[in-house]
Design a protein around this motif. Sequence first.
Motif, PDB file in Angstrom:
ATOM      1  N   ASP A 150       0.824  -1.211   0.000  1.00  0.00           N
ATOM      2  CA  ASP A 150       0.000   0.000   0.000  1.00  0.00           C
ATOM      3  C   ASP A 150       0.857   1.259   0.000  1.00  0.00           C
ATOM      4  OD1 ASP A 150      -2.357  -1.438  -0.009  1.00  0.00           O
ATOM      5  OD2 ASP A 150      -2.489  -1.506   2.176  1.00  0.00           O
ATOM      6  N   ILE A 188       2.410   1.791  -3.544  1.00  0.00           N
ATOM      7  CA  ILE A 188       1.460   2.231  -4.569  1.00  0.00           C
ATOM      8  C   ILE A 188       1.078   3.698  -4.390  1.00  0.00           C
ATOM      9  CG2 ILE A 188      -0.925   1.947  -5.389  1.00  0.00           C
ATOM     10  CD1 ILE A 188      -0.659  -1.017  -5.007  1.00  0.00           C
ATOM     11  N   THR A 189       0.973   4.138  -3.157  1.00  0.00           N
ATOM     12  CA  THR A 189       0.537   5.509  -2.887  1.00  0.00           C
ATOM     13  C   THR A 189       1.694   6.496  -2.756  1.00  0.00           C
ATOM     14  OG1 THR A 189       0.465   5.009  -0.502  1.00  0.00           O
ATOM     15  CG2 THR A 189      -1.581   4.735  -1.765  1.00  0.00           C
ATOM     16  N   GLU A 245      -7.150  -6.008  -9.762  1.00  0.00           N
ATOM     17  CA  GLU A 245      -7.373  -5.301  -8.493  1.00  0.00           C
ATOM     18  C   GLU A 245      -6.277  -4.272  -8.228  1.00  0.00           C
ATOM     19  OE1 GLU A 245      -6.902  -6.222  -3.734  1.00  0.00           O
ATOM     20  OE2 GLU A 245      -7.312  -7.881  -5.098  1.00  0.00           O
ATOM     21  N   VAL A 246      -5.019  -4.681  -8.375  1.00  0.00           N
ATOM     22  CA  VAL A 246      -3.911  -3.782  -8.073  1.00  0.00           C
ATOM     23  C   VAL A 246      -3.795  -2.692  -9.136  1.00  0.00           C
ATOM     24  CG1 VAL A 246      -1.411  -3.648  -7.722  1.00  0.00           C
ATOM     25  CG2 VAL A 246      -2.704  -5.561  -6.775  1.00  0.00           C
ATOM     26  N   GLU A 294      -6.180   4.645  -9.337  1.00  0.00           N
ATOM     27  CA  GLU A 294      -6.916   5.525  -8.429  1.00  0.00           C
ATOM     28  C   GLU A 294      -5.972   6.318  -7.533  1.00  0.00           C
ATOM     29  OE1 GLU A 294      -9.567   2.763  -6.549  1.00  0.00           O
ATOM     30  OE2 GLU A 294     -11.134   3.032  -8.087  1.00  0.00           O
ATOM     31  N   ALA A 295      -4.733   5.815  -7.380  1.00  0.00           N
ATOM     32  CA  ALA A 295      -3.709   6.538  -6.631  1.00  0.00           C
ATOM     33  C   ALA A 295      -2.934   7.492  -7.528  1.00  0.00           C
ATOM     34  CB  ALA A 295      -2.759   5.555  -5.963  1.00  0.00           C
ATOM     35  N   THR A 328     -11.715   2.133 -15.371  1.00  0.00           N
ATOM     36  CA  THR A 328     -10.928   2.960 -14.452  1.00  0.00           C
ATOM     37  C   THR A 328      -9.904   3.789 -15.217  1.00  0.00           C
ATOM     38  OG1 THR A 328     -11.189   1.263 -12.740  1.00  0.00           O
ATOM     39  CG2 THR A 328      -9.486   2.929 -12.387  1.00  0.00           C
ATOM     40  N   ARG A 358      -6.283  -0.056  -8.178  1.00  0.00           N
ATOM     41  CA  ARG A 358      -5.809   0.692  -7.009  1.00  0.00           C
ATOM     42  C   ARG A 358      -4.706   1.666  -7.385  1.00  0.00           C
ATOM     43  NH1 ARG A 358      -4.140  -3.756  -2.824  1.00  0.00           N
ATOM     44  NH2 ARG A 358      -3.326  -1.912  -1.741  1.00  0.00           N
TER      45      ARG A 358
END
Length: 321
Positions: free
Chosen positions: A53, A56-57, A75-76, A82-83, A106, A79
């Motif tokens: 996490d 990724i962020t 899924e990743v 979106e980050a 997305t 994520r």
Amino acid sequence: MKIALLGAGFGEAHAAVYAHRPDVTEVVVFGRTPAKLEKFADEYGFASTTDLDALITDASVDLVDICLPTHLHAEVAVRAMEAGKDVLVELPLATSMDDAQRVIDTQRATGRQVFVDMFSRFSPANAYLREAAGDQRYGALLSLETESRTALLWPGYNLGLDAMAMDVMHGDFDLVTSVLGAPDTVHVTGTESPDGRGSAADVLLGYPDATARCSASSLMPQPYAMRGGYRATFTGAVLEHTTAAGFTGQGSSTLTAYSADGEHVIDLPDGHAYTVMIDHVLACLAGHEKNRIEPATALDALRLTLDVHHRLTAPRAAQQS
């Protein structure tokens, strides 16, 4: 450019390319196994983390390169987008068409660039076949046969029937569908080694005016490494491609044309497919090229791959139920 490389297994093939790119200033590898992460530090000098996490962020990360198990790809990827990250996803894109569409939705919503590692599109021999079929320089394409054979070269990673279509044959299906389109009929047979670690599959695809056959095996002994290629039969000639490689896909490749004029070796440009693929990704991020491996372009091959996967694994599921 800073890259978050997720996965200490096949991620090594990508790491070897990044290590020689002057425009890649930093790579941080995510993994769960300390020994594997130490190898990245020893061989490439890359930092590592076990906190997915946080990586990724991380605001300083430009590209998230996903080499995780296939069921985590979609899924990743979502994520990461979106980050606010651009994303490179190892193939296959997803384990369902719904998840693949979620990635595409997305991508459109976030405006991020997303790449699917359809590395075989950057193979000079595959590019030549696509061009030859497109301009009919040898006449109409009547038959296309692909073959992939490999030993179990990745420690701890098996290639039984549950992995054969997704992890071995997907690239060949991309080549076939790009040249001939979606098949009218699909016939699948498969077998598995007694320990379930290796397998072999044969897929026959029917078209109105052509046939295609995709064969793959992971039953080879270690010294065999990886070998394969294709045979394309046109009305005026036969193209035969042979390749031999190690676990990163690097090795020798020969393309020969056979016709009434004789036997001729086709002079192809140099370039290892994985390296050229990553070169393309970084060029797109720099604004120098247009994305040729967007998720939407991978859907035809993914649809066929999932169909074959279900056919190969359905008998086993029935036996276990």
